[in-house]
Design a protein around this motif. Structure first.
Motif, PDB file in Angstrom:
ATOM      1  N   GLU A 237       0.903  -1.453   0.071  1.00 32.71           N
ATOM      2  CA  GLU A 237       0.126  -0.013  -0.130  1.00 32.71           C
ATOM      3  C   GLU A 237       1.027   1.309   0.014  1.00 32.71           C
ATOM      4  O   GLU A 237       0.396   2.254  -0.654  1.00 32.71           O
ATOM      5  CB  GLU A 237      -1.025  -0.006   1.334  1.00 32.71           C
ATOM      6  N   ILE A 238       2.139   1.467   0.631  1.00 31.57           N
ATOM      7  CA  ILE A 238       2.757   2.371   0.652  1.00 31.57           C
ATOM      8  C   ILE A 238       3.476   2.531  -0.542  1.00 31.57           C
ATOM      9  O   ILE A 238       3.573   3.701  -1.199  1.00 31.57           O
ATOM     10  CB  ILE A 238       4.005   2.198   1.892  1.00 31.57           C
ATOM     11  N   LEU A 239       3.832   1.567  -1.137  1.00 28.36           N
ATOM     12  CA  LEU A 239       4.301   1.510  -2.586  1.00 28.36           C
ATOM     13  C   LEU A 239       3.477   2.114  -3.537  1.00 28.36           C
ATOM     14  O   LEU A 239       3.821   2.946  -4.347  1.00 28.36           O
ATOM     15  CB  LEU A 239       5.015   0.196  -2.914  1.00 28.36           C
ATOM     16  N   SER A 240       2.187   1.822  -3.442  1.00 30.47           N
ATOM     17  CA  SER A 240       1.046   2.167  -4.227  1.00 30.47           C
ATOM     18  C   SER A 240       0.958   3.740  -4.079  1.00 30.47           C
ATOM     19  O   SER A 240       0.691   4.128  -5.265  1.00 30.47           O
ATOM     20  CB  SER A 240      -0.184   1.224  -4.035  1.00 30.47           C
ATOM     21  N   THR A 241       1.017   4.023  -3.027  1.00 32.07           N
ATOM     22  CA  THR A 241       0.805   5.474  -2.593  1.00 32.07           C
ATOM     23  C   THR A 241       2.060   6.364  -3.147  1.00 32.07           C
ATOM     24  O   THR A 241       1.653   7.416  -3.883  1.00 32.07           O
ATOM     25  CB  THR A 241       0.748   5.734  -1.224  1.00 32.07           C
ATOM     26  N   LEU A 242       3.141   5.892  -3.122  1.00 35.91           N
ATOM     27  CA  LEU A 242       4.326   6.485  -3.440  1.00 35.91           C
ATOM     28  C   LEU A 242       4.200   6.541  -5.150  1.00 35.91           C
ATOM     29  O   LEU A 242       4.513   7.967  -5.642  1.00 35.91           O
ATOM     30  CB  LEU A 242       5.598   5.793  -3.197  1.00 35.91           C
ATOM     31  N   ARG A 243       3.734   5.657  -5.846  1.00 45.05           N
ATOM     32  CA  ARG A 243       3.633   5.482  -7.164  1.00 45.05           C
ATOM     33  C   ARG A 243       2.534   6.531  -7.676  1.00 45.05           C
ATOM     34  O   ARG A 243       2.683   7.272  -8.628  1.00 45.05           O
ATOM     35  CB  ARG A 243       3.246   4.242  -7.603  1.00 45.05           C
ATOM     36  N   SER A 244       1.598   6.580  -7.130  1.00 49.42           N
ATOM     37  CA  SER A 244       0.387   7.567  -7.426  1.00 49.42           C
ATOM     38  C   SER A 244       0.916   8.870  -7.035  1.00 49.42           C
ATOM     39  O   SER A 244       0.484   9.751  -7.881  1.00 49.42           O
ATOM     40  CB  SER A 244      -0.804   7.164  -6.560  1.00 49.42           C
ATOM     41  N   SER A 245       1.319   9.093  -6.002  1.00 48.32           N
ATOM     42  CA  SER A 245       1.972  10.506  -5.568  1.00 48.32           C
ATOM     43  C   SER A 245       3.081  11.045  -6.879  1.00 48.32           C
ATOM     44  O   SER A 245       2.999  12.183  -7.327  1.00 48.32           O
ATOM     45  CB  SER A 245       2.537  10.632  -4.460  1.00 48.32           C
ATOM     46  N   ALA A 246       3.955  10.017  -7.203  1.00 48.70           N
ATOM     47  CA  ALA A 246       4.971  10.450  -8.323  1.00 48.70           C
ATOM     48  C   ALA A 246       4.297  10.760  -9.412  1.00 48.70           C
ATOM     49  O   ALA A 246       4.868  11.578 -10.046  1.00 48.70           O
ATOM     50  CB  ALA A 246       5.970   9.323  -8.314  1.00 48.70           C
TER      51      ALA A 246
END
Length: 68
Positions: free
Chosen positions: A47-56
Motif C-alpha cells: 500500500e505504501i508503494l502504491s501511494t508513492l507511485r500514485s503521488s509520483a
C-alpha cells in the motif's frame, strides 16, 4: 537540495523493498500463526508503494528516477 531528496527517497524505497523480500522469505518458514501477521505487513508495504507511485505520477516525477 533536490539531489538529497532523491537520495532520501531511494534509501526509503530500498528499505521497503528489503523488508518485503525479508518478509516473503520469512513467510516460507513461518508457523501458521505468523502468516496473518506477515501478510498484513506485506499488504501495508504494498500500500505504501502504491501511494508513492500514485503521488509520483501526480507530481510528474519519473518513477525510475527514484526507484519506483
Amino acid at each position: 537540495m533536490q539531489e538529497r531528496w532523491v537520495e532520501f527517497m531511494q534509501d526509503v524505497l530500498i528499505t521497503i523493498h528489503e523488508n518485503i523480500r525479508d518478509l516473503k522469505e520469512r513467510r516460507a518458514f513461518a508457523d501458521p500463526e505468523e502468516h496473518a501477521y506477515i501478510e498484513a505487513k506485506l499488504l501495508a508495504y504494498y500500500e505504501i508503494l502504491s501511494t508513492l507511485r500514485s503521488s509520483a505520477a501526480e507530481f510528474k516525477i519519473p518513477r525510475d528516477q527514484i526507484g519506483l
